[in-house]
Enzyme design. Structure first.
Site, short mmCIF file in Angstrom:
data_model
loop_
_atom_site.label_atom_id
_atom_site.label_comp_id
_atom_site.label_asym_id
_atom_site.label_seq_id
_atom_site.Cartn_x
_atom_site.Cartn_y
_atom_site.Cartn_z
N ARG A 174 -1.69 11.57 35.38
CA ARG A 174 -2.79 10.87 34.71
C ARG A 174 -3.46 11.75 33.65
NH1 ARG A 174 -0.03 8.21 37.28
NH2 ARG A 174 -0.54 6.59 38.79
N SER A 223 -7.10 1.16 39.02
CA SER A 223 -7.53 2.27 39.87
C SER A 223 -8.71 2.99 39.23
CB SER A 223 -6.39 3.25 40.09
OG SER A 223 -5.34 2.63 40.81
N GLU A 293 -10.65 7.93 37.12
CA GLU A 293 -9.54 7.64 36.22
C GLU A 293 -10.05 6.82 35.04
OE1 GLU A 293 -5.20 5.45 36.54
OE2 GLU A 293 -5.90 6.67 38.22
#
Length: 303
Positions: A174, A223, A293
């Site tokens: 990520r 998410s 995130e």
């Protein structure tokens, strides 16, 4: 906001420039106050000129794609929000390669690759949003990540275009290292030839998995927290007792606890408060500090 600033922006852009544009309509969480200016450049050359003018005016700016990975504060943004939705071209310059602009959606890219019987990007069908967003955070699913498939990454910095080999960029879970002000504008993906039937079966498998585990039913940003190394964020949140927990109109999904959803009438402050409570409780219980995130953007942050 000034008349002169608006005039400069409108002169620079062949696309559109909107004033006091509510960002709630451009984000998947459906929250966020207005941006002073909302610019939609017509193409890559238009974006280059826009960035030069924005920088010359010393205006804060940020790039918005599908709006799936951003939480804009209730006060909005005192600067220019730049939408790349018109930068959505795709082409196949040679067999096994696809060049896609940042504003194309992940699903459009998957469909394009599938039509050419190229495999390697099926996992993107599980990730909402745009190619630019997926590349900027190295989004991934099912053990694959976006940057792993990139042969050439095309970015813009200070109004100039740069091309780099994907494997030479620093990226990880990520994460994609970008210079301050560097914008992902396109990428060339290197893919393998596949069989239409096998590609279709994989896509169907991913679709069923998503329906079973992520049929959320309310506006969300996917998410909300990154998975800590060796851990799953949803499990830490669940074990901390937050399944179904609600602050104002923001709620921890009862289906997938790493999804924060807008049950109706939520404010950005509701989400920020809820996220803060989750982080504090998880830290107290496990000693792990969750990292968002989703990018949280307040009205004074500069790109």
């Amino acid at each position: 906001m000034t008349v002169d600033t608006l005039a400069r922006l409108c002169t620079a852009v062949r696309g559109k420039v909107l004033v006091n544009e509510p960002l709630a309509g451009h984000t998947s969480l459906k929250v966020g106050g207005p941006a002073d200016y909302f610019a939609i450049p017509a193409d890559l050359a238009d974006l280059e000129e826009l960035i030069k003018v924005v920088r010359s005016l010393s205006l804060p700016y940020f790039i918005i794609g599908g709006g799936f990975n951003v939480l804009v504060g209730d006060g909005g943004f005192r600067g220019v929000a730049i939408s790349l939705k018109e930068l959505n071209g795709m082409e196949s310059p040679s067999r096994g390669r696809i060049r896609a602009e940042a504003g194309a959606t992940n699903q459009q890219l998957v469909n394009y690759a599938t039509g050419k019987e190229l495999t390697g990007l099926e996992f993107l069908s599980c990730i909402p949003g745009t190619i630019g967003g997926a590349l900027s955070v190295n989004a991934g699913a099912h053990g694959q990540s976006t940057m792993e498939q990139v042969e050439t990454l095309i970015t813009m910095r200070d109004g100039r275009i740069f091309e780099n080999e994907g494997r030479k960029r620093n990226f990880g879970y990520r994460y994609l290292e970008l210079e301050p002000g560097e914008i992902v504008v396109a990428a060339v993906f290197s893919l393998s030839e596949g069989k239409a039937e096998a590609i279709g079966e994989k896509l169907e498998s991913y679709r069923r998995h998503r329906l079973e585990s992520q049929k959320i039913g309310y506006p969300n940003a996917g998410s909300f927290f990154k998975n800590p190394e060796g851990q799953q964020a949803w499990r830490l949140i669940d074990e901390a007792g937050f399944r179904g927990f609600q602050v104002g109109g923001a709620q921890v999904s009862e289906i997938h606890t790493n999804f924060l959803v807008n049950r109706g009438g939520a404010s950005a402050a509701d989400f920020i408060t809820l996220a803060g409570m989750i982080k504090q409780k998880v830290l107290e219980r496990s000693g792990i500090l969750l990292q968002e995130e989703v990018r949280i953007l307040d009205e004074y942050e500069q790109k």
